[in-house]
Each structure stands twice: as C-alpha cells, then as structure tokens.
Design an enzyme around this catalytic site. Structure first.
Site, PDB file in Angstrom:
ATOM      1  N   TYR A   1     -24.965  -3.637   8.044  1.00 41.38           N
ATOM      2  CA  TYR A   1     -25.179  -2.187   8.038  1.00 41.38           C
ATOM      3  C   TYR A   1     -23.951  -1.482   7.499  1.00 41.38           C
ATOM      4  CZ  TYR A   1     -22.095  -1.448  12.089  1.00 41.38           C
ATOM      5  OH  TYR A   1     -20.999  -1.373  12.926  1.00 41.38           O
TER       6      TYR A   1
ATOM      7  N   ARG B   1     -18.272  -3.063   0.498  1.00 41.81           N
ATOM      8  CA  ARG B   1     -18.232  -3.853   1.742  1.00 41.81           C
ATOM      9  C   ARG B   1     -19.617  -4.398   2.064  1.00 41.81           C
ATOM     10  NH1 ARG B   1     -15.661  -0.719   6.652  1.00 41.81           N
ATOM     11  NH2 ARG B   1     -17.635   0.393   6.545  1.00 41.81           N
TER      12      ARG B   1
ATOM     13  N   ARG C   1     -40.250 -16.999  13.628  1.00 44.99           N
ATOM     14  CA  ARG C   1     -38.915 -17.297  14.139  1.00 44.99           C
ATOM     15  C   ARG C   1     -38.541 -18.775  14.011  1.00 44.99           C
ATOM     16  NH1 ARG C   1     -36.123 -19.050  18.517  1.00 44.99           N
ATOM     17  NH2 ARG C   1     -34.186 -17.932  19.006  1.00 44.99           N
TER      18      ARG C   1
ATOM     19  N   HIS D   1     -34.513 -20.708  13.064  1.00 48.66           N
ATOM     20  CA  HIS D   1     -33.131 -20.295  12.809  1.00 48.66           C
ATOM     21  C   HIS D   1     -32.795 -20.281  11.317  1.00 48.66           C
ATOM     22  CE1 HIS D   1     -32.939 -20.831  17.090  1.00 48.66           C
ATOM     23  NE2 HIS D   1     -31.695 -20.396  17.121  1.00 48.66           N
TER      24      HIS D   1
ATOM     25  N   LYS E   1     -19.813  -6.649   8.371  1.00 51.04           N
ATOM     26  CA  LYS E   1     -20.346  -5.547   9.181  1.00 51.04           C
ATOM     27  C   LYS E   1     -21.763  -5.901   9.617  1.00 51.04           C
ATOM     28  CE  LYS E   1     -19.804  -0.539   9.281  1.00 51.04           C
ATOM     29  NZ  LYS E   1     -19.202  -0.532  10.617  1.00 51.04           N
TER      30      LYS E   1
ATOM     31  N   GLU F   1      -8.276  -4.250  16.965  1.00 52.01           N
ATOM     32  CA  GLU F   1      -8.982  -3.034  16.539  1.00 52.01           C
ATOM     33  C   GLU F   1      -9.825  -2.558  17.711  1.00 52.01           C
ATOM     34  OE1 GLU F   1     -12.032  -3.471  13.537  1.00 52.01           O
ATOM     35  OE2 GLU F   1     -12.648  -5.431  14.286  1.00 52.01           O
TER      36      GLU F   1
ATOM     37  N   LEU G   1     -12.688  -5.568  11.123  1.00 51.13           N
ATOM     38  CA  LEU G   1     -13.465  -4.940  10.060  1.00 51.13           C
ATOM     39  C   LEU G   1     -12.485  -4.204   9.144  1.00 51.13           C
ATOM     40  CD1 LEU G   1     -16.531  -4.480   9.301  1.00 51.13           C
ATOM     41  CD2 LEU G   1     -15.981  -2.118   9.830  1.00 51.13           C
TER      42      LEU G   1
HETATM   43  N1  PDD Z   1     -17.966   1.283  12.889  1.00 51.09           N
HETATM   44  N2  PDD Z   1     -13.850  -1.622  13.208  1.00 51.09           N
HETATM   45  C1  PDD Z   1     -15.098  -1.800  13.685  1.00 51.09           C
HETATM   46  C2  PDD Z   1     -15.354  -2.935  14.613  1.00 51.09           C
HETATM   47  C3  PDD Z   1     -16.132  -0.913  13.305  1.00 51.09           C
HETATM   48  O1  PDD Z   1     -17.379  -1.110  13.771  1.00 51.09           O
HETATM   49  C4  PDD Z   1     -15.837   0.175  12.446  1.00 51.09           C
HETATM   50  C5  PDD Z   1     -16.886   1.144  12.007  1.00 51.09           C
HETATM   51  C6  PDD Z   1     -14.512   0.328  11.994  1.00 51.09           C
HETATM   52  C7  PDD Z   1     -14.105   1.450  11.055  1.00 51.09           C
HETATM   53  O2  PDD Z   1     -14.627   1.287   9.772  1.00 51.09           O
HETATM   54  P1  PDD Z   1     -14.854   2.552   8.817  1.00 51.09           P
HETATM   55  O3  PDD Z   1     -13.575   3.283   8.767  1.00 51.09           O
HETATM   56  O4  PDD Z   1     -15.219   1.951   7.511  1.00 51.09           O
HETATM   57  O5  PDD Z   1     -15.950   3.387   9.428  1.00 51.09           O
HETATM   58  C8  PDD Z   1     -13.554  -0.601  12.380  1.00 51.09           C
HETATM   59  C9  PDD Z   1     -19.115   2.100  12.531  1.00 51.09           C
HETATM   60  C10 PDD Z   1     -18.777   3.510  12.205  1.00 51.09           C
HETATM   61  C11 PDD Z   1     -20.181   1.949  13.604  1.00 51.09           C
HETATM   62  O6  PDD Z   1     -20.362   0.824  14.043  1.00 51.09           O
HETATM   63  O7  PDD Z   1     -20.848   2.923  13.950  1.00 51.09           O
END
Ligand code: PDD
Length: 281
Positions: A32, A51, A100, A102, A148, A180, A204
C-alpha cells in the site's frame, strides 16, 4: 458517504465488496501507499510510486503502479478534496483472488486495487507546541520492514500499546537500537546533529524522512544517519517523528523520561516550519 475506488470503479464505500478469497484478506498479501495531497496536488508522488514499484517487485506482483496516479486524483476529485489544505490518499494492491493456498496462484490472477481518500485536519499549533510522548516496544516485525506491506499486525499492536499507555507514538526497538515508529520514522537531535536510523531492511524508507533530511541540510543543520541505541535516545536534546500522517511530531517524553528540558525544541520547530512552507508551496 465517501467514494472509494475498487478494481476500476468509483463507488460509495458501503457498496465496495471484496472477495473472501482475496489474498489481501486471507494472507495480507499486498502493498500500500499513503500519499498526501496539499490543495489537491499529490506531494512527492514520484517517490511514493517508486516505493510501491519496489514493493510490488519484491512480492512478485505484476501491476503497473503508474495507473495509480489517475486513481488518486479521481479519489480527490470525487470526494471534494481538491481544495482542502491537506488530504491523504490510500491505495493498496493485493495479489488478487484465488482459492487459499500459500504459494502464488499459477497462472497469476489480476491484482485487486483498492483506494480511498480522507481529509486531514492538522492539530492546533498550541497542541503541537505542548509536545507529545512515546514509549518503546520490542520490534516483532519481519525483517523486510522496508516493504510497505499491508500486513501490519505488529505495527497495530505497537500503536495500541501506545494508546494503552496514554501516549502518541510507539518506537520499535531491535537489539537495543531505536529504529522507527509504528507508522512513522524517528529522529533525535544530539548537540545540534539531526540523527536518524540509516536506511536498511529494518525500517520503512519514509518519503517524509527524506524530505526532513533535505530540509535540515537546507537549514544548515548537520545530519547523521546512524543507529541510535535506546539508552542514547533518552539523553537526546530532542526527539521527533516524521511521516505522511504524522508530518513532524515532537516527543518531549520517551518511556516516562523527559527529553531535553521537556519542551519542544528549536530543531523540531524549525523543521516543522520549513515543512509547512514546502507543503504550502
Ligand atoms: N505509514 N515507518 C513506518 C513503519 C510507516 O508505516 C510509515 C508510513 C513511515 C513514514 O513513511 P512516509 O513518510 O513515506 O509516510 C515510516 C503510513 C502513513 C501508514 O501506515 O498509514
């Protein structure tokens, strides 16, 4: 009723239906992106789509993410978000619908694409100026955190732990290193040096993180990308988080310990002001 996008159609959210055999539903098998739009203009879309392309490639999902730009604009327009100060547009792509098992469906099936858009209301500046708090939590995620992926259970558990503790953010800690937040990147300031974890498979690679590094350099602040041990984090002069849905959020307390003098610091404030200028322009 908000209008969402599902597999080629824009429709009211309550009419959008996903198959129980969607691999996103069964396995969390998808990726996503959340992209901000300021007055209807997608911000740093090129970085977001790059990304997503990497994530799709890593998972072996054959989908051309370029098509998502039109979807995002369509969602903004259909939800009357073209002219609001800040909106977020979410899109996810899953491997598609198959009984389903895997292993991936063979031959591949069409990916499922879903999107929605929301207005974002920035917290009042007085609230921001009071600062926020965070806790640390063990990082129980898989070792591919740079993808992501829609499978976010450890992130949800971490953020719920923050809510249960009455704080705003949760910081993932792996082997004693603060990496993070549950949905944002982490920065700390030590003697004027803006410090954040280096890009690796354990975080991320945030688009906002990159922007903040650029802004810090433009402001003449030294930047260091290096591991931050938790013990050192507690002694930072400032701590703040960055992300699409976080913007820049200063933490004046981590694990109940005061950060710096317990007030929002000049580096976070200067960077947030620079962030507001760039995104308003
Ligand atoms: N999350 N680290 C993680 C684990 C994240 O899920 C996100 C973003 C970020 C920041 O990334 P960016 O600056 O590109 O938004 C860092 C999104 C916004 C979410 O899960 O809603």
């Amino acid at each position: 009723m908000s209008v969402v996008y599902l597999n080629g159609d824009y429709l009211p959210a309550d009419q959008a239906k996903v198959s129980v055999n969607d691999r996103g539903f069964l396995f969390g098998d998808g990726v996503y992106e959340v992209t901000p739009a300021y007055r209807g203009l997608l911000f740093r879309w090129a970085q977001h789509v790059a990304r997503m392309r990497k994530g799709l490639a890593a998972l072996g999902i054959d989908y051309d993410a370029a098509a998502l730009e039109a979807v995002k604009q369509g969602l903004l327009a259909r939800n009357g978000l073209d002219d609001v100060p800040v909106a977020y547009v979410y899109v996810q792509v899953t491997r598609g619908i198959a009984p389903r098992t895997h292993a991936f469906p063979n031959p591949p099936v069409p990916p499922s694409v879903y999107g929605f858009a929301n207005q974002y209301v920035r917290p009042a500046r007085e609230v921001w100026e009071r600062g926020y708090s965070a806790i640390t939590v063990p990082d129980q995620r898989w070792a591919l955190a740079e993808i992501k992926a829609i499978a976010l259970l450890p992130n949800c558990l971490a953020q719920q732990a923050a809510v249960d503790a009455g704080v705003s953010d949760a910081i993932f800690v792996r082997d004693g290193i603060a990496l993070e937040g549950s949905h944002n990147n982490l920065f700390a300031v030590f003697d004027g040096v803006v410090t954040t974890a280096p890009k690796s498979n354990y975080i991320l690679h945030g688009v906002t993180r990159d922007l903040l590094i650029e802004l810090a350099r433009e402001l003449g602040l030294p930047v260091e990308e290096r591991a931050i041990p938790v013990a050192e984090l507690y002694s930072a002069d400032e701590v703040f988080f960055t992300g699409t849905t976080t913007e820049v959020r200063p933490s004046v307390e981590v694990d109940g310990r005061k950060i710096g003098d317990g007030r929002v610091g000049p580096v976070a404030r200067g960077l947030f002001d620079a962030f507001l200028r760039v995104t308003a322009g």
